[in-house]
Design an enzyme around this catalytic site. Structure first.
Site, mmCIF file in Angstrom:
data_model
loop_
_atom_site.group_PDB
_atom_site.id
_atom_site.type_symbol
_atom_site.label_atom_id
_atom_site.label_comp_id
_atom_site.label_asym_id
_atom_site.label_seq_id
_atom_site.Cartn_x
_atom_site.Cartn_y
_atom_site.Cartn_z
ATOM 1 C CG HIS A 396 78.312 -51.344 46.303
ATOM 2 N ND1 HIS A 396 79.252 -52.331 46.128
ATOM 3 C CD2 HIS A 396 77.288 -51.936 46.986
ATOM 4 C CE1 HIS A 396 78.828 -53.451 46.666
ATOM 5 N NE2 HIS A 396 77.632 -53.239 47.197
ATOM 6 C CD GLU A 397 74.261 -50.067 48.545
ATOM 7 O OE1 GLU A 397 73.316 -50.777 48.128
ATOM 8 O OE2 GLU A 397 75.141 -50.506 49.301
ATOM 9 C CG HIS A 400 72.989 -53.695 45.073
ATOM 10 N ND1 HIS A 400 73.384 -54.964 44.713
ATOM 11 C CD2 HIS A 400 73.772 -53.343 46.134
ATOM 12 C CE1 HIS A 400 74.364 -55.365 45.513
ATOM 13 N NE2 HIS A 400 74.621 -54.408 46.376
ATOM 14 C CG HIS A 403 70.813 -56.690 39.340
ATOM 15 N ND1 HIS A 403 71.653 -57.516 40.059
ATOM 16 C CD2 HIS A 403 70.120 -57.518 38.524
ATOM 17 C CE1 HIS A 403 71.481 -58.777 39.678
ATOM 18 N NE2 HIS A 403 70.548 -58.805 38.748
#
Length: 605
Positions: A396-397, A400, A403
């Site tokens: 998940h991280e 980020h 991104h």
């Protein structure tokens, strides 16, 4: 407890962790001295902004110069703030980091005050004139979208005097978050959890999630009660802090002429109100699906009815143990459809460049985040515990972080950020891709059960907890806007009522402890932040579906999406990538994915 048990259960100090598992702080600043020198240099350059005050009408070169200087100074400030925050996040006992955060907040306030003249002066020039200037000046043309957005919001931009005042108030408002963080990370004291054998386990922000997923039901219950009771003990204080945060949201919305704090939150990033409303309405309409899941899990656990501490109970008899390096390899393999360069950058960041502060340590705050600034690595703070849940968090991280990496590489400083609305798409996209990859390569029944559990844990957070917090947040803001006061008891009662609706008759409710959930989430301190977790996971699965099917064009559209930064409005960026968030179709599709996991779980168990 024996000395051997104390040694086994105690959290290690940060310095005892191998350097390769600690964030690469020296790549940002060598230490406090270099940070302080940069802060002093930053403050010395701030007056350069003042030299442009009142001169923006002189020609296109002046607005371009002012905006460029503002962005360069803003990026330097971002690095200063990040370093202080990250140091404190991995070690709440670092008093120097707390001091640095305070000094950085002061610099942020001075920066906001010094740059406050820019937007009012630009608006005074007029949209037609400024946009004509963008055709004459390449350096100003970069700001065209930003200028168009400024004029979209012009009715909420105040005079330079009021903008300066609001900017200087930022330091005062920052104190609300600082007090909450200090209380949560340093002052809360948790009783040790006790397992079924009588052994004691320390409860901390960085360890509680692992305890709640233990196969030992006695330990799970003890850890949950310890965690909730510590928050209940500080209930009145936490209620006062949160009320102040909501009043800040209401004040800022009114100061800028918005009808409500919700309107302010949505208008700022151009999200239609209908998207917000349909998110909460869809959640409530789908609660029977959650009730079905709770009952299925209770049956699998041999329980007549679930309790809160059973939500994360493992169903797999042999939950897989996964080392950090193994997880990085699996995640990179799963993201290969986005291109070899994408996967290689992820591997290097995790294994060589030390993006991640990996393991739980004494004083490390709970939860996980990805954070950085343009020109830095996209760092991650987490607490690895050798399981699928840890892998899910890292995945998940890294969504980020990748991104951020693509945005920072592609966009000029003015667009080198992005809204939460799109941020939570990237993180959940990573999880959808990695989960699908593992389902395809790991056919062992126990591993597949564990994978379904990981998926349900993620959906539980994003499609259950966060929408409940969003409903809570909406009601709290409405009451404050109506002039009502809110006590700890009021907040607990509202939270418990929402959980009672969410659980139905499938989960037993401990009203006081369940009611303390609002106090456990710092997410509520960001104005109408939490509903975007539900929209994010919806868009993520919609975008992952064609990529998983081998659609190369969809993969390319996704990489373009995470490279856009704030150069495009969030809803428009998602539309270009292939998902319409103004329609409930994406959220309905995500609920179909959720239901498929429940179906699979029922077959496997």
């Amino acid at each position: 407890m024996s000395a051997e048990e104390q040694t086994r259960n105690a959290l290690p100090v940060k310095e005892s962790i191998e350097k390769r598992y600690r964030w690469n702080s020296e790549s940002v600043f060598s230490g406090t001295e270099e940070w302080s020198l940069e802060l002093a240099s930053f403050l010395q350059e701030l007056p350069e902004l003042n030299k442009l005050n009142g001169r923006l009408a002189e020609g296109p070169a002046l607005p371009a110069a002012a905006l460029d200087l503002r962005d360069r100074l803003g990026n330097r400030l971002g690095k200063l703030i990040f370093y202080a925050v990250m140091r404190g996040a991995v070690d709440s006992g670092d008093a120097e980091a707390r001091s640095m955060e305070s000094r950085a907040a002061g610099a942020e306030s001075r920066f906001a005050e010094a740059s406050a003249f820019i937007e009012p002066e630009l608006i005074a020039l007029g949209e037609e004139r400024l946009l004509a200037w963008t055709a004459e000046s390449p350096s100003l043309a970069v700001y065209r979208h930003w200028l168009e957005d400024l004029f979209r919001q012009r009715s909420h931009v105040r005079s330079r005097e009021i903008e300066a005042l609001l900017g200087s108030a930022g330091e005062v408002f920052a104190g609300i978050d600082s007090v909450r963080d200090a209380l949560a990370d340093s002052d809360l004291r948790f009783d040790d959890a006790v397992d079924s054998q009588g052994a004691r386990h320390p409860v901390a922000q960085s360890s509680v999630e692992a305890l709640l997923s233990s196969p030992d039901r006695t330990l799970r219950r003890s850890a949950w009660e310890s965690y909730c009771d510590a928050h209940l003990a500080f209930g009145p204080t936490l209620a006062a802090i949160y009320s102040a945060a909501v009043k800040k949201d209401v004040f800022l919305a009114r100061a800028r002429g918005y009808g409500s704090s919700l309107e302010a939150a949505l208008f700022g990033v151009n999200i239609p109100r209908s998207v917000y409303d349909q998110t909460l309405a869809t959640f409530r309409s789908r609660l029977p699906l959650w009730h079905r899941y709770w009952k299925a899990k209770a049956a699998a656990l041999g329980l007549e009815k679930m309790s809160h501490w059973d939500i994360w109970a493992p169903l797999s008899k042999k939950p897989p143990k996964i080392g950090y390096e193994q997880a990085v390899g699996w995640i990179a393999d799963a993201l290969e459809p986005l291109g070899g360069d994408y996967a290689a950058a992820l591997r290097k960041g995790c294994l060589e460049d030390r993006w991640v502060d990996v393991y739980p340590t004494e004083g490390k705050g709970g939860g996980a985040f990805s954070y950085g600034a343009q020109g830095l690595f996209p760092f991650i703070k987490m607490s690895w515990t050798d399981d699928l849940s840890s892998m899910s968090t890292l995945t998940h991280e890294l969504g980020h972080s990748m991104h951020s990496l693509h945005t920072w590489k592609t966009q000029p400083p003015v667009y080198a950020d992005y809204s939460i609305f799109v941020a939570e798409v990237a993180s959940n996209f990573h999880q959808a891709m990695t989960r699908a990859h593992l389902f395809s390569i790991e056919k062992d029944r126990e591993f597949q059960i564990a994978l379904v559990e990981e998926a349900m844990e993620n959906f539980h957070r994003y499609f259950f907890i966060m929408p409940i917090l969003a409903l809570f947040e909406k009601e709290v803001h409405s009451r404050i806007e109506a002039g009502e006061g809110l006590t700890d008891g009021d907040l607990r009662a509202l939270m418990a009522k929402l959980f009672a609706e969410g659980y139905g008759d499938a989960v037993m409710l401990d009203e006081d402890r369940e009611g303390s959930t609002w106090a456990q989430f710092g997410h509520l301190y960001a104005n109408f932040y939490v509903f975007q977790y539900a929209t994010g996971i919806s868009a993520a699965h919609a975008l992952a579906k064609p990529v998983l099917a081998g659609d190369r064009a969809a993969a390319e559209r996704y990489v373009e999406f995470i490279s856009a930064g704030s150069s495009v409005y969030p809803v428009d960026a998602l539309a270009r990538a292939g998902v319409d968030m103004t329609s409930p179709a994406a959220m309905d599709s995500a609920y179909e994915v959720l239901e498929s996991y429940i179906d699979l779980l029922e077959r496997l168990i």
